[in-house]
Design an enzyme around this catalytic site. Structure first.
Site, PDB file in Angstrom:
ATOM      1  N   ASP A   8      64.882  -6.630 -57.921  1.00 25.77           N
ATOM      2  CA  ASP A   8      65.019  -6.133 -56.556  1.00 25.77           C
ATOM      3  C   ASP A   8      66.257  -5.235 -56.567  1.00 25.77           C
ATOM      4  O   ASP A   8      66.778  -4.919 -57.647  1.00 25.77           O
ATOM      5  CB  ASP A   8      65.080  -7.284 -55.523  1.00 25.77           C
ATOM      6  N   CYS A  65      67.515 -10.300 -60.074  1.00 27.10           N
ATOM      7  CA  CYS A  65      67.901 -10.113 -58.671  1.00 27.10           C
ATOM      8  C   CYS A  65      69.398 -10.392 -58.590  1.00 27.10           C
ATOM      9  O   CYS A  65      70.080 -10.383 -59.618  1.00 27.10           O
ATOM     10  CB  CYS A  65      67.064 -10.977 -57.729  1.00 27.10           C
ATOM     11  N   HIS A  98      61.611 -25.269 -76.077  1.00 32.97           N
ATOM     12  CA  HIS A  98      61.143 -26.560 -75.557  1.00 32.97           C
ATOM     13  C   HIS A  98      60.173 -26.424 -74.389  1.00 32.97           C
ATOM     14  O   HIS A  98      59.272 -27.243 -74.240  1.00 32.97           O
ATOM     15  CB  HIS A  98      62.334 -27.419 -75.107  1.00 32.97           C
TER      16      HIS A  98
HETATM   17  C1  RB5 Z   1      69.352  -9.705 -52.141  1.00 34.82           C
HETATM   18  O1  RB5 Z   1      70.430  -9.463 -51.321  1.00 34.82           O
HETATM   19  C2  RB5 Z   1      69.473 -11.089 -52.774  1.00 34.82           C
HETATM   20  O2  RB5 Z   1      69.211 -12.058 -51.815  1.00 34.82           O
HETATM   21  C3  RB5 Z   1      68.513 -11.219 -53.939  1.00 34.82           C
HETATM   22  O3  RB5 Z   1      68.822 -10.237 -54.886  1.00 34.82           O
HETATM   23  C4  RB5 Z   1      68.543 -12.519 -54.707  1.00 34.82           C
HETATM   24  O4  RB5 Z   1      69.837 -12.868 -55.063  1.00 34.82           O
HETATM   25  C5  RB5 Z   1      67.800 -13.626 -54.119  1.00 34.82           C
HETATM   26  O5  RB5 Z   1      67.694 -14.712 -54.688  1.00 34.82           O
END
Ligand code: RB5
Length: 150
Positions: A8, A65, A98
């Site tokens: 993301d 993320c 594992h």
């Molecule tokens: C985005 O701000 C953030 O919430 C996302 O990248 C992630 O860390 C969610 O688990």
């Protein structure tokens, strides 16, 4: 080895670093996006990678993320996916050896690029050991079936 990867906005820059590493190592990959740092919803990208790994189009997936947490929660909703959030090399090796984990999740806001790349290197080198571990992984698959994931 075929690797599907996505992120993301919170993991976008780490994904780019991982792509540089995969290119250097000659490891085949497919970047499922996003292609800018504009805010997106991590479940959409977790789903894309989880689906292609589940289908067997790709052997491994990598999801980045901010923390790695949202990605691991979302990816593990998909049957056949065993996603692991690993911020150290030992956990990365164990997850493969594992748990036969097939998606690695990483948090760009948690660890530096150098460690993240070593984790990816460790993950891609390690192999599932089978044996007693296969019995345990089969029990996880049975749980998916019982509770309607498969
Ligand atoms: C985005 O701000 C953030 O919430 C996302 O990248 C992630 O860390 C969610 O688990």
């Amino acid at each position: 080895m075929w690797v599907a990867l996505a992120s993301d906005h919170g993991g976008f820059r780490l994904k780019k670093e991982i792509i540089v590493f995969l290119r250097q190592e000659g490891i085949a990959f497919h970047d499922l996006g996003p292609f800018s740092e504009e805010a997106v919803d991590y479940p959409d990208y977790a789903l894309m990678v989880a689906e292609v790994v589940r289908k067997g189009d790709f052997e491994q997936g990598i999801l980045c993320c901010g923390t790695g947490i949202g990605m691991v929660i979302a990816a593990n909703k998909i049957p056949g996916v065993r996603a692991a959030l690993c911020h150290d090399c030992f956990s990365a090796r164990m997850a493969r050896e594992h748990n036969d984990a097939n998606i690695l999740t990483l948090g760009q806001r948690v660890i530096g690029n150098g460690l993240a790349i070593e984790i990816v290197r460790t993950w891609l080198k390690a192999e599932f050991q089978g044996g007693r571990h296969a019995r345990r992984v089969a029990k996880i698959t049975a749980m998916e079936q019982k509770y309607g994931k498969e």
